[in-house]
Design an enzyme around this catalytic site. Structure first.
Site, mmCIF file in Angstrom:
data_model
loop_
_atom_site.group_PDB
_atom_site.id
_atom_site.type_symbol
_atom_site.label_atom_id
_atom_site.label_comp_id
_atom_site.label_asym_id
_atom_site.label_seq_id
_atom_site.Cartn_x
_atom_site.Cartn_y
_atom_site.Cartn_z
ATOM 1 C CG HIS A 88 72.574 70.183 47.234
ATOM 2 N ND1 HIS A 88 72.040 69.541 46.493
ATOM 3 C CD2 HIS A 88 73.868 70.087 47.134
ATOM 4 C CE1 HIS A 88 72.682 68.812 45.873
ATOM 5 N NE2 HIS A 88 73.972 69.154 46.145
ATOM 6 C CD GLU A 91 78.905 58.710 20.194
ATOM 7 O OE1 GLU A 91 78.600 59.621 20.979
ATOM 8 O OE2 GLU A 91 79.339 58.715 19.152
ATOM 9 N NE ARG A 148 86.253 47.447 9.642
ATOM 10 C CZ ARG A 148 85.490 48.354 8.445
ATOM 11 N NH1 ARG A 148 84.372 48.870 8.924
ATOM 12 N NH2 ARG A 148 86.195 48.676 7.518
ATOM 13 C CG HIS A 166 74.456 65.757 49.382
ATOM 14 N ND1 HIS A 166 75.334 64.951 49.391
ATOM 15 C CD2 HIS A 166 74.769 66.746 48.628
ATOM 16 C CE1 HIS A 166 76.419 65.360 48.901
ATOM 17 N NE2 HIS A 166 76.269 66.451 48.125
ATOM 18 C CG HIS A 169 86.906 60.379 13.035
ATOM 19 N ND1 HIS A 169 86.831 61.780 12.974
ATOM 20 C CD2 HIS A 169 85.558 59.972 12.861
ATOM 21 C CE1 HIS A 169 85.628 62.101 12.865
ATOM 22 N NE2 HIS A 169 84.850 60.950 12.824
#
Lengths: 664, 664
Positions: A262, A411, A357, A28, A473
């Site tokens: 490019h 996230e 957890r 590039h 979920h």
């Protein structure tokens, strides 16, 4: 036409880039040509760095987020005296070179992070600036500035379009990271053509909405670049975006301002025309005037002097506050406190037990005070992930000394920022979300695996065991899909004590990411006076009931399903079938063990085997011998109390027993 | 205190929601309570819908992007007369109910898309609005408005923080989708606490930067909601964001405006207090006043009338322009033109061949004119993905009739928008990027698999075969990780003719996503007079050389590695080892075949087997018998010409031969 030394310096960045791309017949050229003015000014007038020591702790960080323009960075590294020879430039994109197609942090000295996948470098830089602010807050209060540097990046329109950069930009503005200075290569061209095809938003207004300080300049006006950079440096409480109007393929008579410059070599004749237009000799390739090289190489002296000044400061601080310097250096050098693992909690046997957890949260409570480098957070699930240790202070704008980050529902930025913090040094980052949302940050996890970056993910709610929230979920294929990535420790502990060892393995694993898959629901804490020590976790898989010396069958499982495996073992034993139970918290660690250990755990002589896991069966075959021997899931789950789901989907001890008996 | 009917209607949305969450002992009451005023106004005064026919083509679309507030939507569906009984509400989040924890489009009538993973619904809606604009541009020119509806959504702070929504918002502004109206539930609360912890940007300013029309209101002032909605409807060339300042857990004396009302039942005593505060009987659960129900159920009459008016319009149009109505209806009903697959090109044998991405482009050139529903695009890699058919016009603001979308560098929004377009109906969406960037849109692919949504991904540059761009761009674990997802056709054709059949399978696969993994590099076009027909592609795997009747060994491969498998076969044959070559373009399709066919392709009697694929070996075990029999990759690739990479990484016919001979 007589060119100034400065003009020849800038053009040399361009010609090296276009020559290397041409020789590789791949790459590039347009972006390096367009951003050479900015890069020249930053690298020779602003960047605090020492090419002789690319790992100097207090260097400014420079990120080429638009990683496809790698030849810009390689040109700068070679010219300013990093350990990157002209032969490496000539070997651009070739087997075994240190000049791969896109910059890779573990390969090339002076490359701060791996870029190419757009948006990642942008978010990495936010992480680096946050690490800088954090370390400064922790260790500069004596007046000795151990940490005091900027984080620069060149970012492209592609970077700004990606969601991950937008998440990170919002958080950087919120956190008021004033020492973050990004140059936006606003060249109006994307691969598809004009940015007008898809990108017509008001970028400056957007970044001002995030709380950034913005300046728009002509990206080829070096005085404007100087002034804007100075202004950006002077704004302490806002990250800066300098929008540089540039011309991709600058100076190419037929390709400037077009997408054709490019991602492809310009071609020899166009290169000749371009060099001629610059006022350079079109016959020369990979050419660097002696005075040009000498000018760039001044960075070596400047860098040595800057580092020496910092050394003096460090030594002065060491005299006055040896403990501060020791802690600072141990963090920057990635050393863990001695006997840090002594504080790993041991959990007493408990049939009711606790969610892993929860155990993870208790481990964090215990180890956080002992390991100051641990800086964690959650993508707005703190109370669910249980990632905030009791002693952890909150990181906020102007109060960066804390160790807990509220990432918001971001996230992907969390993952990429963790990579940046880790690469900066001084921080062992961890971050939490639900396992199902590992998909949102997967590109960041991959780059951590590829680039040998430590980052710890706390992925809770790790199966249909989360129950009522339902299939959107419920991770089902995620364990398999994450295990598919290389150099990634995917760990799924079966009880509280295995969880503690998983944390120990994660903290110790400096060369890649670790993922902890943890339950929402309670699991019994195994009686380790009856079963083998949880220390077996560190070997990836271990026999829970070694007292069964001549097993006819082996049942294996990870995480919450170890309980099912143990029930199956009891049922089989009651029927006179001596059965071994193997807990498999981590495939990768087990695969790293020597053949003798692996044979000891899974003897070739016992082929009657089954595995049970609340996920798809794929991936277990090397241990079970075939996919058919796995009791797993073949659907996306459902919304109901988790006990119902286990029954309805046949994740039961009885199903495991049936698998075994069918083989006998 | 005397409540108006309207007040009781709004409160009923709230009480149904809190009662259902309480009974399930799981769920999110705070959001439905906070957004009840907005929902009431939109659903009873603005939403064009017919609860008796949730699939009416020209209904307004309503999306609950904040899917955790599912009880808001279920309450509205029950109250306005959709086929969702009060028993279903009472069975919220239970096994077998139509009221899962988060809305699922394939389960509940009236649910327009599956939401819960934040940001997805936002981007789905942009896709729906684009589909609407496209269909209107294609079929309304006769003056009969076959397509003329709004797309509404309720979005949360979490939705707005996610990168995917930011990508989609930028594109929606660029495309000037004026019939998109989003209500932002600005309640200042996230799971972690105050939005001030992580989200302090100026949302309105950001959306104005994207080109949106923004109005800020009190989200409990129903007159303000009415006025803002009318204003939003009146702006034809900008999407609208109505920022509604609301109170989460509205009316709960102890939990309003706190995170504790977000994701847990309020508790019976708090519910009683809240109902009392509303002026309702605290003793009653799941209670709906008769006049309240009657008021909501007016939607049935209104809806029937609206649909009847549209029917009249449709019939008038049919009389004047039967061919327009036929094409429109066939698209909306998902019917493919008769014999559409007749246009599938056949490629002549050619040892030099072509890249499968090139073949894909030629297939698109052939089928695009025949299948008007095909609307595609690329995330700024049009020239690399070869996704733009010659006859495809560009979709742009005010020119929505085209069939090619420049998505910009926004892979995730592309995936989510494709889901939205597909769910809208009338469009078979496809989109391109590099295979390695499937990670960027993985959450959208998963939701397509989970929710039975057709969407076609053109993933080019599908292996280390892309060469010099290096490991950041080389997919290695991606085939395995994508095959891990259920109800997803992962197809990797071995030559041009297999590519054509993959497209045929993808277009025909209406109940889930299809992914085409295509090469950058040329592959020989097999001589089908010598080898079996490429039609075997439709069965997932097939024998290429059936003339070898009693093979001693089987070599299988996908995509570019079929060439290697064939070379291995020649070498083995030369050594007197009769060998079968099996092309395996799609695991999922092969697994769906009957046992007889699978046995015919991979006879149990021939266990001497090997597979070769430029990816990790994981996933091939059910076919090879063990992972050891797979010639694959165990690293992230490298930057070099691809021929070098294949040699250096041992992806060779010789390696395959060695695997086979080791078993003989």
């Amino acid at each position: 036409m007589s060119l100034t030394l400065e003009q020849r310096c800038v053009h040399t960045i361009r010609t090296l880039s276009m020559d290397a791309v041409q020789k590789a017949n791949s790459g590039h050229p347009g972006m390096p040509m367009g951003m050479a003015d900015v890069a020249f000014v930053v690298w020779t007038e602003f960047l605090k760095h020492n090419p002789a020591n690319p790992k100097w702790h207090d260097r400014d960080r420079f990120i080429l987020s638009a990683g496809h323009g790698s030849m810009l960075l390689y040109s700068l590294l070679h010219l300013t005296g990093y350990d990157l020879s002209l032969d490496e430039i000539k070997n651009f994109r070739q087997w075994g070179s240190r000049t791969p197609g896109h910059p890779e942090v573990h390969i090339t000295p002076g490359v701060e992070t791996t870029t190419g996948p757009l948006g990642q470098g942008f978010a990495n830089g936010v992480g680096m600036a946050l690490a800088e602010a954090h370390l400064a807050a922790r260790y500069n209060h004596t007046g000795h500035k151990l940490t005091d540097h900027f984080t620069y990046a060149i970012v492209s329109d592609g970077d700004l379009m990606e969601g991950v950069s937008q998440e990170a930009a919002s958080l950087a503005g919120h956190l008021k990271l004033g020492k973050l200075i990004y140059f936006y290569d606003d060249n109006k061209i994307t691969i598809d053509g004009s940015t007008d095809l898809a990108f017509t938003e008001n970028v400056q207004q957007r970044f001002e909405a995030y709380g950034w300080h913005c300046i728009t300049i002509d990206g080829h006006d070096r005085d404007a670049i100087r002034e804007a950079t100075r202004k950006a440096q002077a704004v302490p409480d806002k990250p800066s975006l300098i929008l540089c109007r540039t011309h991709i393929g600058f100076g190419s008579p037929n390709k400037q301002d077009t997408a054709s410059s490019h991602g492809s070599p310009l071609g020899n004749s166009e290169i000749a025309l371009t060099k001629k237009g610059y006022g350079l000799d079109p016959e020369k390739s990979f050419h660097i005037d002696e005075d040009v090289l000498a000018f760039f190489r001044r960075e070596l002296q400047k860098g040595a002097a800057a580092e020496a000044a910092w050394d003096t400061q460090l030594e002065a601080c060491r005299k006055a506050h040896p403990e501060i310097v020791e802690e600072y250096l141990s963090r920057m050098e990635g050393r863990l406190p001695e006997n840090w693992d002594d504080v790993r909690p041991e959990f007493p046997a408990d049939p009711k037990g606790m969610a892993t957890r929860k155990a993870s949260g208790l481990v964090l409570d215990a180890i956080t005070p002992k390991i100051p480098a641990l800086v964690g957070g959650s993508a707005d699930l703190s109370g669910s992930n249980l990632t905030k240790a009791q002693t952890a202070g909150i990181v906020q704008a102007g109060a960066y000394g804390g160790t807990y980050i509220h990432y918001g529902v971001r996230e992907h930025a969390m993952g990429s920022m963790m990579n940046g913090m880790s690469l900066h040094g001084g921080v062992i980052p961890f971050g939490g979300t639900f396992l199902v949302f590992s998909d949102y940050c997967r590109p960041a996890i991959r780059l951590a695996g590829l680039s040998h970056i430590q980052a710890i993910y706390v992925f809770t709610h790790d199966s249909i065991g989360l129950g009522e929230d339902g299939p959107t979920h419920q991770p089902v294929e995620h364990l398999a899909a994450l295990r598919a990535m290389m150099n990634v420790l995917v760990m799924r502990p079966a009880d509280a004590n295995e969880t503690a060892y998983c944390w120990q393995a994660a903290v110790a694993h400096k060369t890649g990411p670790s993922l902890l898959a943890l339950t929402r629901q309670n699991l019994p804490t195994l009686d380790r006076s009856k079963y083998a020590s949880a220390a077996g976790t560190l070997r990836g898989a271990y026999v829970l009931n070694p007292e069964v010396e001549a097993p006819q069958a082996i049942v294996m499982a990870s995480g919450s399903e170890v309980e099912i495996a143990m029930k199956a073992q009891e049922l089989l034993q009651a029927e006179g079938i001596p059965t071994r139970v193997v807990s498999v918290p981590c495939f990768e660690l087990f695969d790293q063990q020597d053949a003798a250990y692996r044979e000891a755990v899974l003897p070739a002589s016992v082929q009657v085997r089954a595995a049970v896991e609340a996920g798809i069966p794929m991936g277990w075959e090397p241990y079970t011998g075939s996919r058919d021997k796995v009791v797993g899931l073949t659907n996306y789950g459902a919304s109901a109390p988790f006990e119902t789901l286990y029954e309805e989907f046949g994740l039961t001890a009885e199903a495991v027993v049936a698998k075994i008996k069918a083989q006998l």
